[in-house]
Design a protein around this motif. Sequence first.
Motif, short mmCIF file in Angstrom:
data_model
loop_
_atom_site.label_atom_id
_atom_site.label_comp_id
_atom_site.label_asym_id
_atom_site.label_seq_id
_atom_site.Cartn_x
_atom_site.Cartn_y
_atom_site.Cartn_z
N PHE A 22 0.87 -1.36 -0.35
CA PHE A 22 -0.32 -0.09 -0.05
C PHE A 22 -0.02 1.41 -0.45
N ALA A 23 2.12 1.23 0.45
CA ALA A 23 3.21 2.35 0.71
C ALA A 23 3.14 2.72 -1.03
N GLU A 24 3.07 4.17 -0.55
CA GLU A 24 3.40 4.56 -2.65
C GLU A 24 4.79 5.40 -2.62
N THR A 25 5.84 4.91 -3.96
CA THR A 25 6.92 5.94 -3.70
C THR A 25 6.28 6.78 -4.54
N SER A 26 7.32 8.32 -4.25
CA SER A 26 7.36 9.21 -5.06
C SER A 26 8.13 9.35 -6.00
N PRO A 27 7.83 9.57 -6.97
CA PRO A 27 9.28 9.42 -8.42
C PRO A 27 9.54 10.16 -8.26
N MET A 28 11.36 10.15 -8.98
CA MET A 28 12.14 10.23 -8.31
C MET A 28 12.50 11.49 -10.14
N VAL A 29 12.59 12.86 -9.59
CA VAL A 29 13.28 14.21 -11.00
C VAL A 29 14.80 14.23 -10.64
N GLY A 30 15.22 14.58 -11.10
CA GLY A 30 16.97 15.18 -10.84
C GLY A 30 17.33 14.23 -9.57
N GLY A 31 17.09 13.17 -8.90
CA GLY A 31 17.89 12.74 -7.98
C GLY A 31 16.71 13.16 -6.91
N ALA A 32 15.70 13.30 -7.01
CA ALA A 32 15.19 13.61 -5.37
C ALA A 32 13.93 13.53 -6.06
N PRO A 33 13.23 13.05 -4.77
CA PRO A 33 11.78 12.41 -4.81
C PRO A 33 10.85 13.73 -4.61
N MET A 34 10.03 13.57 -5.90
CA MET A 34 8.70 14.34 -5.84
C MET A 34 7.50 14.21 -5.04
N ALA A 36 3.78 14.50 -3.81
CA ALA A 36 2.65 14.79 -4.52
C ALA A 36 2.15 16.10 -3.56
N ASP A 37 2.23 16.29 -1.99
CA ASP A 37 1.69 16.69 -1.21
C ASP A 37 2.76 18.61 -1.27
N LYS A 38 3.43 18.39 -1.97
CA LYS A 38 4.16 19.89 -2.53
C LYS A 38 3.64 20.58 -3.51
N THR A 39 4.35 21.56 -3.73
CA THR A 39 4.14 21.69 -5.46
C THR A 39 4.64 22.07 -6.02
N ILE A 40 4.41 22.13 -7.25
CA ILE A 40 5.22 22.17 -8.43
C ILE A 40 6.65 22.99 -7.93
N VAL A 41 6.54 24.76 -8.18
CA VAL A 41 7.52 25.23 -7.68
C VAL A 41 8.79 23.96 -6.06
N GLU A 42 7.93 23.84 -5.04
CA GLU A 42 8.49 23.26 -3.94
C GLU A 42 8.99 21.93 -4.55
N ASN A 43 8.82 21.45 -5.78
CA ASN A 43 9.58 20.35 -6.49
C ASN A 43 10.31 20.52 -6.78
N ALA A 44 10.47 21.03 -7.43
CA ALA A 44 10.97 21.46 -9.46
C ALA A 44 12.55 22.01 -8.24
N SER A 45 12.13 22.75 -7.71
CA SER A 45 13.18 23.45 -6.58
C SER A 45 14.43 22.32 -6.13
N LYS A 46 13.61 20.93 -6.18
CA LYS A 46 14.78 20.20 -5.22
C LYS A 46 15.52 19.32 -6.69
N ALA A 47 14.81 19.50 -7.67
CA ALA A 47 15.49 18.63 -8.87
C ALA A 47 16.90 18.88 -9.39
N SER A 48 17.15 18.24 -9.49
CA SER A 48 18.88 18.90 -10.22
C SER A 48 19.36 18.76 -11.72
N ASN A 49 17.79 18.58 -12.34
CA ASN A 49 17.88 18.67 -13.37
C ASN A 49 16.75 19.37 -13.81
N LEU A 50 16.01 20.60 -12.87
CA LEU A 50 15.37 21.66 -13.65
C LEU A 50 15.81 22.38 -12.61
#
Length: 184
Positions: A22-34, A36-50
């Motif tokens: 039942f555990a959901e895994t967060s997709p990884m973008v640019g080496g950082a977990p994205m 689902a409870d964070k905004t687009i900007v919050e998540n993108a700010s953690k991705a090294s490829n963005l």
Amino acid sequence: MMRTTLTAAFLVAGIAVAAPAFAETSPMVGGAPMMADKTIVENASKASNLTTLVAAVKAAGLADTLSGKGPFTVFAPTNAAFAKLPAGTVDTLLKPDMKKTLTGVLTYHVVPGKLDAKELMAKAKMGGADANLKTVEGQVLTVKMDGDRLALIDQKGGGAFVEQADVFQSNGVVHVIDSVLMPK
């Protein structure tokens, strides 16, 4: 007593075994977990490829908007996508006097609503081979299938492929793309 203890042990073991299913895994973008409870900007700010995209969003003054309620569908170009642009283009777009142009380019990558890959594919198939999406910038972006890949065609005839689809955020969905799309 023994029966109660064994029943409890089996229940605990069952929960422990079932929990990962039942555990959901967060997709990884640019080496950082994205998350689902964070905004687009919050998540993108953690991705090294963005990082280039995030710098551009901040320079255009769009961080608050893309942190807002939405929902938004964002086609997010990677750093490598920005690197494909002619030399000096990104530096020029990031200059304060280019804010209007930069805002136009960035909002051309945003569509109102939350369109996942399945819905984008269905729209393309429903349109025969492609579908037009009206962007926040106001112009049309065409989505089509290229084999089993989602492709986007901009107003200048350039294109991008979705490298990573369905990165869900609290205020929409991001599809990571391999090229920067340009309005007319």
